[in-house]
Design a protein around this motif. Structure first.
Motif, PDB file in Angstrom:
ATOM      1  N   PRO A 299       0.786  -1.239   0.000  1.00 58.62           N
ATOM      2  CA  PRO A 299       0.000   0.000   0.000  1.00 58.62           C
ATOM      3  C   PRO A 299       0.818   1.291   0.000  1.00 58.62           C
ATOM      4  CG  PRO A 299      -0.811  -1.545   1.659  1.00 58.62           C
ATOM      5  CD  PRO A 299       0.449  -2.127   1.120  1.00 58.62           C
TER       6      PRO A 299
ATOM      7  N   ALA B 183       0.846   3.932  -3.033  1.00 58.87           N
ATOM      8  CA  ALA B 183       0.431   5.323  -2.808  1.00 58.87           C
ATOM      9  C   ALA B 183       1.495   6.305  -3.305  1.00 58.87           C
ATOM     10  CB  ALA B 183       0.151   5.554  -1.320  1.00 58.87           C
TER      11      ALA B 183
ATOM     12  N   LYS C  72      -2.312  13.735   3.500  1.00 56.84           N
ATOM     13  CA  LYS C  72      -3.488  12.859   3.542  1.00 56.84           C
ATOM     14  C   LYS C  72      -3.372  11.630   2.631  1.00 56.84           C
ATOM     15  CE  LYS C  72      -7.562  14.765   5.643  1.00 56.84           C
ATOM     16  NZ  LYS C  72      -8.600  15.757   5.516  1.00 56.84           N
ATOM     17  N   PRO C  73      -2.993  11.799   1.349  1.00 56.73           N
ATOM     18  CA  PRO C  73      -2.947  10.597   0.488  1.00 56.73           C
ATOM     19  C   PRO C  73      -1.879   9.584   0.916  1.00 56.73           C
ATOM     20  CG  PRO C  73      -2.761  12.629  -0.811  1.00 56.73           C
ATOM     21  CD  PRO C  73      -2.665  13.031   0.618  1.00 56.73           C
TER      22      PRO C  73
ATOM     23  N   ASP D 201      -0.823   9.198   4.288  1.00 53.84           N
ATOM     24  CA  ASP D 201      -0.992   8.806   5.692  1.00 53.84           C
ATOM     25  C   ASP D 201       0.086   9.431   6.586  1.00 53.84           C
ATOM     26  OD1 ASP D 201      -2.309   7.585   7.789  1.00 53.84           O
ATOM     27  OD2 ASP D 201      -1.940   5.525   7.149  1.00 53.84           O
TER      28      ASP D 201
ATOM     29  N   PRO E 157      -1.421   6.378  12.014  1.00 54.00           N
ATOM     30  CA  PRO E 157      -1.825   5.859  10.702  1.00 54.00           C
ATOM     31  C   PRO E 157      -3.326   5.566  10.619  1.00 54.00           C
ATOM     32  CG  PRO E 157      -0.256   4.381  11.787  1.00 54.00           C
ATOM     33  CD  PRO E 157      -0.647   5.410  12.780  1.00 54.00           C
ATOM     34  N   VAL E 158      -3.950   6.036   9.541  1.00 52.47           N
ATOM     35  CA  VAL E 158      -5.378   5.775   9.359  1.00 52.47           C
ATOM     36  C   VAL E 158      -5.699   5.209   7.971  1.00 52.47           C
ATOM     37  CG1 VAL E 158      -6.190   7.473  11.043  1.00 52.47           C
ATOM     38  CG2 VAL E 158      -5.741   8.201   8.685  1.00 52.47           C
ATOM     39  N   SER E 159      -4.723   5.223   7.050  1.00 57.31           N
ATOM     40  CA  SER E 159      -5.038   4.744   5.696  1.00 57.31           C
ATOM     41  C   SER E 159      -3.949   3.803   5.176  1.00 57.31           C
ATOM     42  CB  SER E 159      -5.275   5.928   4.744  1.00 57.31           C
ATOM     43  OG  SER E 159      -4.123   6.757   4.683  1.00 57.31           O
ATOM     44  N   VAL E 160      -3.074   4.279   4.270  1.00 59.33           N
ATOM     45  CA  VAL E 160      -2.156   3.329   3.610  1.00 59.33           C
ATOM     46  C   VAL E 160      -1.120   2.719   4.564  1.00 59.33           C
ATOM     47  CG1 VAL E 160      -2.450   4.213   1.261  1.00 59.33           C
ATOM     48  CG2 VAL E 160      -0.679   5.215   2.712  1.00 59.33           C
TER      49      VAL E 160
ATOM     50  N   LYS F  32      -1.627   2.251   7.766  1.00 62.30           N
ATOM     51  CA  LYS F  32      -2.427   1.323   8.586  1.00 62.30           C
ATOM     52  C   LYS F  32      -2.610  -0.012   7.840  1.00 62.30           C
ATOM     53  CE  LYS F  32      -6.829   1.178  11.133  1.00 62.30           C
ATOM     54  NZ  LYS F  32      -7.731   0.265  10.415  1.00 62.30           N
ATOM     55  N   GLU F  33      -2.928   0.081   6.549  1.00 61.02           N
ATOM     56  CA  GLU F  33      -3.117  -1.139   5.751  1.00 61.02           C
ATOM     57  C   GLU F  33      -1.806  -1.914   5.625  1.00 61.02           C
ATOM     58  OE1 GLU F  33      -4.612  -2.603   1.345  1.00 61.02           O
ATOM     59  OE2 GLU F  33      -4.750  -0.462   1.809  1.00 61.02           O
TER      60      GLU F  33
END
Length: 484
Positions: free
Chosen positions: A10, A14, A57-58, A60, A65-68, A70-71
């Protein structure tokens, strides 16, 4: 399904997307995708500098971490068989310190072997935790510290039932493993956490016929140097977590010391390396094992050298052995390991991981080739022919039992003054002395200085070991604690 899932990366994906968007940067870093530093761009390449970017934001944020990221953490946890994985960009040092500091506060006891990396004792200086050292066994012939025997750990637990955690090397620098599963069960029965330093054990998670990994053994946390044997960039690492500890608390502890500007070069290297190992780790480490096996056999044929391996296993202090570590005992040819290390580099253009008083260590990993190992073997053969001498007068031990007088924190922050190392017998040491690599202290703050230790330091210096840790960069003087 599982491998398809592990086929994702991820953070890397990104970054590729970010690049394709041709964003105009009015944020940090100030080199602005390399344009502001042409020499650096030429040296490292435009591709590299274009993704040396800031959290946004794009992409993370490593701190929260809340998006990429985190994944990517979820994928890493799955690959390593952990409940959670944290991406570490301040080295495995930061992971070791976060492990200790998230379970030990000031005055808490932690059981550990004395042959830990300096980062573990540094964590005690920061947190004020108190070490209870379990002396590792010593192999008298090789002069190397072994693992912790279960009986010694049991004794430490019985004498210190209030200890919060047990810290275990898995493996040691030389490839030696303690009985981690039994130690973990014992610790958990006494309500203690188990923390594993797996700086040299990434491959335990992916190879076949490897010693047990910390997560598989049920340990609570583990610090894994992905960059050492897993292929990621230097300084990138994972902190793995199982079970009872709160993920949020561990993250907050990491954030006490880890940078808020996590490097995307390091993060993407972890992401891509995890994907490689999850998809192809078995075959990668099968090749590593066979290369190490080949080199070990060839070196043992030379005579005079001893490339040790699984024959050391005794079911306790050497419960298992990491056969990918090419450790070679050199004293029979009359040379200290550090002397062989220096000759290999200066005369043969071969850089190995470390040389100490009795041994050399070559790290065999995903990037090695048979040709390079043949060159190492033939160079060792020639060194024996050219330099072999009588081994009389050689010092024969790597490990000295410490006399701990006060906690590392108290010693480090106490009033100190400097004396010549040669005149320091009987005083309490206020700083570290260690040979790097491996970075295991000969002396740590709070330990009594003895004649034996001074002889060892003097001998190490004479043989050409790189000594570090003292405020005096020439390592002639040592800071001692002013005892009231």
């Amino acid at each position: 399904m599982h491998s398809l899932w592990q086929g994702k990366a991820p953070i890397y994906e990104a970054l590729l997307k970010y690049k394709s968007m041709r964003v105009v940067p009015f944020d940090v870093p100030g080199h602005k995708q390399g344009r502001g530093n042409p020499e650096l761009t030429e040296f490292l390449g435009e591709k590299c500098l274009s993704v040396d970017v800031n959290s946004m934001k794009p992409l993370d944020n490593l701190v929260h971490p809340v998006s990429v990221i985190k994944e990517a953490e979820e994928l890493a946890a799955d690959a390593f068989g952990a409940q959670h994985a944290f991406f570490m960009v301040n080295g495995t040092t930061a992971a070791v310190q976060a492990m200790i500091m998230s379970v030990c506060k000031q005055g808490d006891k932690i059981i550990m072997p004395r042959n830990v990396h300096r980062s573990a004792i540094n964590a005690l200086i920061i947190s004020g935790a108190i070490p209870v050292y379990v002396n590792p066994g010593v192999n008298k012939q090789l002069g190397i510290p072994l693992g912790m025997s279960v009986a010694e750990v049991k004794k430490a637990i019985e004498e210190n039932p209030d200890a919060k955690a047990i810290f275990v090397n898995n493996p040691t620098y030389y490839g030696i493993c303690s009985d981690l599963k039994t130690i973990t069960e014992l610790a958990h029965r006494h309500n203690m956490y188990v923390l594993a330093d797996e700086a040299h054990g990434t491959h335990f998670y992916f190879g076949v016929n490897m010693p047990v990994s910390a997560m598989a053994a049920g340990a609570d946390m583990s610090a894994v140097s992905m960059h050492k044997t897993g292929g990621s960039l230097t300084q990138s690492s994972f902190l793995l977590k199982n079970g009872r500890l709160s993920t949020g608390h561990v993250r907050q502890t990491i954030n006490l010391t880890q940078t808020t500007s996590g490097s995307y070069l390091l993060l993407s290297s972890l992401d891509i390396s995890r994907r490689n190992l999850a998809l192809d780790g078995k075959s990668i480490f099968k090749k590593v094992s066979s290369l190490a096996h080949y080199a070990r056999e060839e070196i043992n044929k030379i005579g005079g050298y001893y490339a040790f391996s699984t024959e050391l296993i005794n079911g306790d202090s050497v419960f298992d052995f990491d056969h990918t570590k090419l450790s070679v005992y050199t004293r029979e040819i009359g040379l200290a390991g550090i002397e062989v290390y220096d000759i290999l580099r200066d005369d043969y253009g071969i850089q190995i991981e470390l040389g100490d008083i009795g041994n050399i260590l070559a790290i065999i990993s995903v990037g090695d080739r048979e040709l390079a190992l043949e060159r190492l073997v033939s160079s060792l053969s020639e060194i024996k022919r050219l330099y072999m001498k009588d081994k009389a007068g050689m010092l024969d031990h790597e490990y000295i039992n410490p006399d701990v007088v006060m906690t590392p924190q108290r010693a480090f922050y106490s009033d100190q003054h400097s004396v010549a190392i040669t005149d320091s017998t009987g005083y309490v040491c206020g700083e570290f002395v260690m040979s790097y690599p491996p970075g295991i202290p000969i002396l740590a703050p709070g330990e009594r200085i003895t004649e034996e230790i001074i002889d060892y330091i003097t001998y190490s210096k004479a043989k050409g070991c790189f000594l570090t840790g003292t405020e005096d960069l020439s390592v002639q003087n040592i800071k001692i604690v002013e005892e009231s």
